[in-house]
Design a protein around this motif. Structure first.
Motif, PDB file in Angstrom:
ATOM      1  N   LYS A   4       0.665 -23.108  -5.151  1.00 11.11           N
ATOM      2  CA  LYS A   4      -0.283 -22.723  -6.471  1.00 11.11           C
ATOM      3  C   LYS A   4       1.286 -22.778  -7.310  1.00 11.11           C
ATOM      4  O   LYS A   4       2.101 -21.872  -7.544  1.00 11.11           O
ATOM      5  CB  LYS A   4      -1.588 -22.014  -7.145  1.00 11.11           C
ATOM      6  CG  LYS A   4      -1.750 -22.191  -8.933  1.00 11.11           C
ATOM      7  CD  LYS A   4      -3.325 -21.180  -9.146  1.00 11.11           C
ATOM      8  CE  LYS A   4      -3.496 -21.566  -9.892  1.00 11.11           C
ATOM      9  NZ  LYS A   4      -5.328 -21.225 -10.219  1.00 11.11           N
ATOM     10  N   SER A   5       1.581 -24.256  -8.349  1.00 10.41           N
ATOM     11  CA  SER A   5       2.371 -23.805  -9.565  1.00 10.41           C
ATOM     12  C   SER A   5       2.234 -24.282 -10.294  1.00 10.41           C
ATOM     13  O   SER A   5       1.240 -24.755 -10.744  1.00 10.41           O
ATOM     14  CB  SER A   5       3.664 -24.814  -8.835  1.00 10.41           C
ATOM     15  OG  SER A   5       3.313 -26.117  -8.596  1.00 10.41           O
ATOM     16  N   LYS A   6       2.485 -23.465 -11.275  1.00  4.85           N
ATOM     17  CA  LYS A   6       2.251 -23.965 -12.805  1.00  4.85           C
ATOM     18  C   LYS A   6       3.513 -24.171 -13.559  1.00  4.85           C
ATOM     19  O   LYS A   6       4.443 -23.767 -13.584  1.00  4.85           O
ATOM     20  CB  LYS A   6       1.421 -22.904 -13.924  1.00  4.85           C
ATOM     21  CG  LYS A   6       0.523 -21.883 -12.713  1.00  4.85           C
ATOM     22  CD  LYS A   6       0.320 -20.795 -13.345  1.00  4.85           C
ATOM     23  CE  LYS A   6      -1.006 -19.974 -12.863  1.00  4.85           C
ATOM     24  NZ  LYS A   6      -1.474 -18.721 -12.859  1.00  4.85           N
ATOM     25  N   ARG A  27      -1.823 -26.116 -20.820  1.00  6.05           N
ATOM     26  CA  ARG A  27      -0.985 -25.804 -18.456  1.00  6.05           C
ATOM     27  C   ARG A  27      -1.632 -26.407 -17.641  1.00  6.05           C
ATOM     28  O   ARG A  27      -2.364 -27.350 -17.614  1.00  6.05           O
ATOM     29  CB  ARG A  27      -2.595 -24.861 -18.417  1.00  6.05           C
ATOM     30  CG  ARG A  27      -2.041 -23.055 -19.175  1.00  6.05           C
ATOM     31  CD  ARG A  27      -1.024 -23.183 -19.208  1.00  6.05           C
ATOM     32  NE  ARG A  27      -0.855 -21.251 -20.542  1.00  6.05           N
ATOM     33  CZ  ARG A  27       0.330 -21.423 -21.103  1.00  6.05           C
ATOM     34  NH1 ARG A  27       0.732 -22.713 -21.571  1.00  6.05           N
ATOM     35  NH2 ARG A  27       0.210 -20.151 -22.425  1.00  6.05           N
ATOM     36  N   TRP A  29      -0.857 -27.357 -14.085  1.00  3.62           N
ATOM     37  CA  TRP A  29      -0.652 -26.354 -12.704  1.00  3.62           C
ATOM     38  C   TRP A  29      -1.674 -27.418 -10.934  1.00  3.62           C
ATOM     39  O   TRP A  29      -1.611 -28.253 -11.123  1.00  3.62           O
ATOM     40  CB  TRP A  29      -1.140 -25.297 -12.372  1.00  3.62           C
ATOM     41  CG  TRP A  29      -2.823 -25.831 -12.514  1.00  3.62           C
ATOM     42  CD1 TRP A  29      -3.596 -25.318 -11.503  1.00  3.62           C
ATOM     43  CD2 TRP A  29      -3.678 -25.666 -13.916  1.00  3.62           C
ATOM     44  NE1 TRP A  29      -5.325 -25.175 -12.144  1.00  3.62           N
ATOM     45  CE2 TRP A  29      -5.368 -25.492 -12.788  1.00  3.62           C
ATOM     46  CE3 TRP A  29      -4.252 -25.679 -15.025  1.00  3.62           C
ATOM     47  CZ2 TRP A  29      -6.250 -25.243 -14.296  1.00  3.62           C
ATOM     48  CZ3 TRP A  29      -4.623 -25.870 -15.500  1.00  3.62           C
ATOM     49  CH2 TRP A  29      -5.611 -25.783 -15.107  1.00  3.62           C
ATOM     50  N   THR A  30      -0.749 -26.991  -9.849  1.00  7.08           N
ATOM     51  CA  THR A  30      -0.869 -27.682  -8.737  1.00  7.08           C
ATOM     52  C   THR A  30      -1.685 -26.706  -7.456  1.00  7.08           C
ATOM     53  O   THR A  30      -1.344 -25.495  -8.034  1.00  7.08           O
ATOM     54  CB  THR A  30       0.355 -28.598  -8.535  1.00  7.08           C
ATOM     55  OG1 THR A  30       0.687 -27.957  -8.089  1.00  7.08           O
ATOM     56  CG2 THR A  30       0.553 -29.813  -8.915  1.00  7.08           C
ATOM     57  N   SER A  31      -2.290 -27.285  -6.720  1.00  5.35           N
ATOM     58  CA  SER A  31      -3.139 -26.169  -5.558  1.00  5.35           C
ATOM     59  C   SER A  31      -3.343 -27.470  -4.836  1.00  5.35           C
ATOM     60  O   SER A  31      -3.984 -28.133  -5.108  1.00  5.35           O
ATOM     61  CB  SER A  31      -4.727 -25.437  -6.281  1.00  5.35           C
ATOM     62  OG  SER A  31      -5.138 -25.000  -5.487  1.00  5.35           O
ATOM     63  N   THR A  35      -4.321 -31.758  -9.161  1.00  7.95           N
ATOM     64  CA  THR A  35      -3.252 -31.638 -10.630  1.00  7.95           C
ATOM     65  C   THR A  35      -4.153 -31.081 -11.364  1.00  7.95           C
ATOM     66  O   THR A  35      -5.276 -31.943 -11.146  1.00  7.95           O
ATOM     67  CB  THR A  35      -2.608 -32.658 -10.620  1.00  7.95           C
ATOM     68  OG1 THR A  35      -1.145 -32.749  -9.532  1.00  7.95           O
ATOM     69  CG2 THR A  35      -1.566 -32.369 -11.706  1.00  7.95           C
ATOM     70  N   LEU A 151       6.381 -29.677 -10.322  1.00  9.42           N
ATOM     71  CA  LEU A 151       4.899 -29.274  -9.602  1.00  9.42           C
ATOM     72  C   LEU A 151       4.938 -29.537  -8.041  1.00  9.42           C
ATOM     73  O   LEU A 151       4.728 -30.196  -8.575  1.00  9.42           O
ATOM     74  CB  LEU A 151       3.913 -28.691  -9.935  1.00  9.42           C
ATOM     75  CG  LEU A 151       4.303 -28.188 -11.916  1.00  9.42           C
ATOM     76  CD1 LEU A 151       2.402 -28.948 -12.738  1.00  9.42           C
ATOM     77  CD2 LEU A 151       3.888 -27.218 -11.752  1.00  9.42           C
TER      78      LEU A 151
END
Length: 216
Positions: A4-6, A27, A29-31, A35, A151
């Motif tokens: 995960k990146s933000k 904000r 972020w990806t997971s 996205t 991301l």
């Protein structure tokens, strides 16, 4: 698998007599292959979700719907805005856009943790945070104004925030807004090539003993 990146960002006037007026923090972020985007001011209520190449939407969060009095009626689809994923061209696609009008900027706390996207103090420009997705190994052109780090998605795709501006008619200065309204912009409904949100200023006006609300 990608972790995960933000990325936190805000639209902010950074110089001049109105320095510090801002959209407040956003904000992204990806997971895995998904996205997400939201505004801190939405308080965990609304979220933009781009699920792989399938379900893209703006929806009330499931967490909020579990509250006793959610903002959206229970039993009704909590995603009132749905849209088709955009297409890749030469390994890149414009996925989503957050666009801030000059009139949407208001006084607010500034955080060193956020990247502040510089907004000119003029009324004939819209400032945008464009979210671009790239296929594995595809780079962003060096002339594009990249905001922060890309991301990462599980497939090796990357998501980039790119600053862009667009001229709009009018240059009449307005009073500072009382709040910010987020207006969904959808292909096929509006003159846009990718889904997004336009931030407008909300003004409260006193009129014959009652209060009227307008947006710009």
């Amino acid at each position: 698998m990608a972790k995960k990146s933000k990325l936190g960002f805000a639209f902010t006037i950074q110089s001049g007599p109105r320095a510090g007026l801002t959209s407040g923090p956003w904000r992204a972020w990806t997971s895995k292959e998904d996205t997400y985007v939201t505004s801190v001011s939405l308080g965990g209520t609304w979220k933009i979700s781009l699920h792989g190449d399938a379900a893209w939407r703006i929806a009330v969060t499931a967490e909020h719907m579990r509250q006793e009095r959610p903002v959206w009626p229970k039993g009704i689809d909590r995603a009132p805005w749905k849209f088709s994923p955009t297409q890749f061209h030469e390994g890149r696609r414009l996925a989503f856009v957050i666009a801030a009008s000059r009139g949407s900027l208001i006084p607010g706390a500034l955080s060193d943790k956020d990247i502040h996207i510089s907004v000119e103090d003029r009324w004939d420009l819209i400032t945008m945070a464009q979210m671009w997705m790239t296929e594995p190994g595809v780079e962003i052109p060096g002339t594009w104004r990249v905001v922060g780090d890309a991301l990462k998605l599980a497939s090796g795709r990357r998501v980039w925030i790119i600053k862009e501006t667009q001229h709009v008619p009018g240059d009449k200065e307005e009073q500072i807004a009382a709040g910010i309204m987020s207006e969904p912009m959808l292909p096929g409904t509006h003159d846009v090539s990718a889904p997004g949100i336009l931030l407008r200023g909300v003004h409260v006006q006193e009129s014959t003993g009652s209060r009227a609300v307008s947006d710009t």
